[in-house]
Motif scaffolding. Structure first.
Motif, PDB file in Angstrom:
ATOM      1  N   UNK A 169       0.849  -1.195   0.000  1.00  0.00           N
ATOM      2  CA  UNK A 169       0.000   0.000   0.000  1.00  0.00           C
ATOM      3  C   UNK A 169       0.883   1.242   0.000  1.00  0.00           C
ATOM      4  N   UNK A 170       0.574   2.183  -0.896  1.00  0.00           N
ATOM      5  CA  UNK A 170       1.283   3.466  -0.914  1.00  0.00           C
ATOM      6  C   UNK A 170       0.235   4.570  -0.979  1.00  0.00           C
ATOM      7  N   UNK A 171       0.376   5.560  -0.102  1.00  0.00           N
ATOM      8  CA  UNK A 171      -0.668   6.588   0.047  1.00  0.00           C
ATOM      9  C   UNK A 171      -0.097   8.007  -0.065  1.00  0.00           C
ATOM     10  N   UNK A 201       4.497  -8.499  -5.811  1.00  0.00           N
ATOM     11  CA  UNK A 201       3.553  -7.972  -4.819  1.00  0.00           C
ATOM     12  C   UNK A 201       2.745  -6.850  -5.462  1.00  0.00           C
ATOM     13  N   UNK A 202       1.453  -7.030  -5.677  1.00  0.00           N
ATOM     14  CA  UNK A 202       0.634  -5.948  -6.252  1.00  0.00           C
ATOM     15  C   UNK A 202       0.529  -4.781  -5.274  1.00  0.00           C
ATOM     16  N   UNK A 203       0.174  -3.630  -5.806  1.00  0.00           N
ATOM     17  CA  UNK A 203       0.138  -2.400  -5.010  1.00  0.00           C
ATOM     18  C   UNK A 203      -1.247  -1.773  -5.045  1.00  0.00           C
ATOM     19  N   UNK A 204      -1.678  -1.274  -3.908  1.00  0.00           N
ATOM     20  CA  UNK A 204      -2.854  -0.401  -3.840  1.00  0.00           C
ATOM     21  C   UNK A 204      -2.327   1.016  -3.706  1.00  0.00           C
ATOM     22  N   UNK A 205      -2.714   1.888  -4.629  1.00  0.00           N
ATOM     23  CA  UNK A 205      -2.149   3.240  -4.674  1.00  0.00           C
ATOM     24  C   UNK A 205      -3.194   4.259  -5.101  1.00  0.00           C
ATOM     25  N   UNK A 206      -2.963   5.499  -4.755  1.00  0.00           N
ATOM     26  CA  UNK A 206      -3.724   6.579  -5.363  1.00  0.00           C
ATOM     27  C   UNK A 206      -3.304   6.671  -6.827  1.00  0.00           C
ATOM     28  N   UNK A 207      -4.269   6.961  -7.690  1.00  0.00           N
ATOM     29  CA  UNK A 207      -3.997   6.982  -9.132  1.00  0.00           C
ATOM     30  C   UNK A 207      -3.479   8.355  -9.537  1.00  0.00           C
ATOM     31  N   UNK A 208      -2.223   8.619  -9.175  1.00  0.00           N
ATOM     32  CA  UNK A 208      -1.588   9.880  -9.551  1.00  0.00           C
ATOM     33  C   UNK A 208      -0.078   9.699  -9.499  1.00  0.00           C
ATOM     34  N   UNK A 209       0.642  10.756  -9.858  1.00  0.00           N
ATOM     35  CA  UNK A 209       2.113  10.768  -9.824  1.00  0.00           C
ATOM     36  C   UNK A 209       2.678   9.585 -10.621  1.00  0.00           C
ATOM     37  N   UNK A 210       3.918   9.218 -10.304  1.00  0.00           N
ATOM     38  CA  UNK A 210       4.559   8.137 -11.039  1.00  0.00           C
ATOM     39  C   UNK A 210       3.874   6.800 -10.837  1.00  0.00           C
ATOM     40  N   UNK A 211       3.231   6.609  -9.672  1.00  0.00           N
ATOM     41  CA  UNK A 211       2.542   5.351  -9.418  1.00  0.00           C
ATOM     42  C   UNK A 211       1.428   5.125 -10.436  1.00  0.00           C
ATOM     43  N   UNK A 264      -3.608  -4.431 -13.983  1.00  0.00           N
ATOM     44  CA  UNK A 264      -3.279  -5.844 -13.776  1.00  0.00           C
ATOM     45  C   UNK A 264      -2.441  -6.053 -12.519  1.00  0.00           C
ATOM     46  N   UNK A 265      -1.580  -5.088 -12.211  1.00  0.00           N
ATOM     47  CA  UNK A 265      -0.668  -5.255 -11.073  1.00  0.00           C
ATOM     48  C   UNK A 265      -0.979  -4.316  -9.925  1.00  0.00           C
ATOM     49  N   UNK A 266      -2.059  -3.555 -10.033  1.00  0.00           N
ATOM     50  CA  UNK A 266      -2.350  -2.569  -8.993  1.00  0.00           C
ATOM     51  C   UNK A 266      -3.839  -2.284  -8.894  1.00  0.00           C
ATOM     52  N   UNK A 267      -4.217  -1.784  -7.741  1.00  0.00           N
ATOM     53  CA  UNK A 267      -5.548  -1.212  -7.530  1.00  0.00           C
ATOM     54  C   UNK A 267      -5.328   0.283  -7.396  1.00  0.00           C
ATOM     55  N   UNK A 268      -5.853   1.037  -8.342  1.00  0.00           N
ATOM     56  CA  UNK A 268      -5.586   2.476  -8.395  1.00  0.00           C
ATOM     57  C   UNK A 268      -6.846   3.236  -7.964  1.00  0.00           C
ATOM     58  N   UNK A 269      -6.691   4.006  -6.905  1.00  0.00           N
ATOM     59  CA  UNK A 269      -7.798   4.741  -6.303  1.00  0.00           C
ATOM     60  C   UNK A 269      -7.858   6.154  -6.869  1.00  0.00           C
TER      61      UNK A 269
END
Length: 437
Positions: free
Chosen positions: A316-318, A336-346, A353-358
């Protein structure tokens, strides 16, 4: 074709992450195919602190790399004392003077070495482009970043000092991007520009009329593999991991607030790192009744941190603002998949496929969306196993072999653009278009 390349990498270290690690990994991979001269100013915490790199080089010499320490002038050292006591903006005045000294050092080097291309590598911020454009050589600048305008939504609930800091930074970014002749001149002088994020790419095009090659400053280092055994007990406990310095920008509190809304209790959060907000965040976790489900590891060696990442099911990255944090690449390399806010380089590097983007909406909606996605994953942890395999596939697109090939194309392009400028006597030639990373 093997080239003689001069690289300016102010902060570089074999043992640290972030800017230091990005520069180091670029250098050691370029060294496989080229002869390098690297100008640097620090490998530890402050300007002039270079003992780590010196010790490493002495024990592990790189035959194709000549590291040249550029010593800061006395005035830069004096100014940097203010940076050491926490007045961070004064760093840029000291760094400006260091860059001038780097130019002097480069000119001396060019008297004896026929450098073919110059690379202004890092740090990646656009704010200080250096002076190597004064050399009569093909020039690459980048990856360039630091152009994010922080969404005010992400500042809700933050202390007044934090909100003021980011609003001032937003204003300074706008002023420098629109009105600084030195920054504008640097973007026009570079023969090839590399942008760290799509936001930087669009900004460079909009503000300076230049096309740039999109390439994150970070990449995958080491093996790409998955610890499949960790999924044996995933229905019992889903292992979550958050990694970073405990400061407002990293926004760990958002992660804690979202977890407090999660009804499922088959999870454990591993928090890596520490910082000035550690005690406050521990108290917050206690108030949210999360203490029993959170393990605070503090600052760990890279090897131990990677081990915890490898054994985790979801990262998780916030963060409020980033370019391309190294941790998302570390997570990808371990499947390891990542849950992240959908902005910046993330938002650029990670896909569905590899992330959940909020989506960045209201603060309430962001927190609720994170909690809802976590509820779903905790109820259906087999989804994480499928995402892990997809994450491995995505990781291969950021492996250094591919990045090296693309950088080589950039160096060839810079030489061609430089020759074309010299032949046609124009101030600016369009960048040869290359495939983005």
């Amino acid at each position: 074709m093997k080239k003689k390349i001069l690289i300016s990498a102010y902060a570089i270290s074999p043992n640290k992450g972030s800017e230091y690690g990005a520069a180091w990994n670029t250098v050691i991979n370029l060294a496989k195919e080229h002869e390098l001269w690297v100008l640097y100013g620090m490998s530890d915490d402050h300007m002039g602190d270079t003992q780590t790199l010196k010790s490493y080089i002495e024990a592990n010499p790189l035959p194709s790399v000549t590291f040249i320490e550029v010593k800061a002038p006395l005035l830069a050292k004096a100014i940097n004392l203010l940076n050491k006591i926490g007045l961070g903006w004064f760093f840029y005045f000291a760094y400006y003077l260091w860059q001038k000294e780097a130019l002097n050092t480069a000119r001396v080097l060019l008297e004896t070495v026929d450098i073919e291309v110059v690379h202004q590598l890092g740090p990646i911020g656009f704010r200080e482009p250096g002076f190597l454009g004064a050399l009569d050589k093909p020039l690459i600048w980048g990856p360039v970043g630091g152009m994010n305008i922080v969404n005010p939504v992400l500042l809700k609930g933050k202390p007044f000092s934090t909100r003021l800091k980011f609003r001032v930074k937003n204003s300074i970014n706008k002023i420098q991007l629109n009105y600084s002749p030195r920054i504008s001149g640097a973007f026009q002088r570079a023969d090839v520009l590399l942008s760290a994020t799509t936001n930087a790419k669009h900004t460079i095009q909009e503000k300076f009329g230049r096309q740039s090659y999109l390439m994150p400053e970070q990449g995958i280092i080491g093996d790409i593999d998955l610890d499949e055994a960790k999924f044996n007990n995933v229905h019992h406990t889903v292992k979550l991991v958050w990694s970073g310095t405990h400061i407002e920008r990293k926004n760990l509190q958002l992660c804690l607030n979202a977890l407090a809304l999660v009804k499922q209790r088959n999870w454990m959060l591993h928090i890596l790192g520490n910082g000035p907000l550690t005690d406050q965040l521990k108290q917050k976790a206690k108030e949210l009744n999360l203490s029993g489900a959170v393990i605070w590891h503090g600052h760990l060696s890279r090897a131990k941190a990677i081990q915890i990442m490898r054994s985790s099911h979801l990262h998780i990255i916030t963060s409020i603002a980033e370019d391309n944090p190294a941790v998302i690449f570390e997570a990808m390399s371990a499947g390891v998949p990542t849950l992240t806010l959908d902005h910046c380089g993330m938002g650029d590097v990670l896909c569905e496929k590899c992330a959940i983007k909020i989506k960045v909406e209201s603060h309430h909606r962001i927190t609720k969306n994170i909690a809802e996605h976590l509820e779903y994953l905790l109820s259906n942890p087999e989804v994480l196993a499928n995402m892990a395999l997809e994450t491995l596939n995505c990781a291969t697109t950021h492996a250094w072999g591919r990045r090296l090939k693309l950088l080589n194309s950039c160096y060839d392009a810079a030489i061609e653009v430089y020759k074309d400028k010299a032949t046609t006597k124009v101030v600016f030639s369009p960048l040869i278009i290359l495939e983005d990373a």
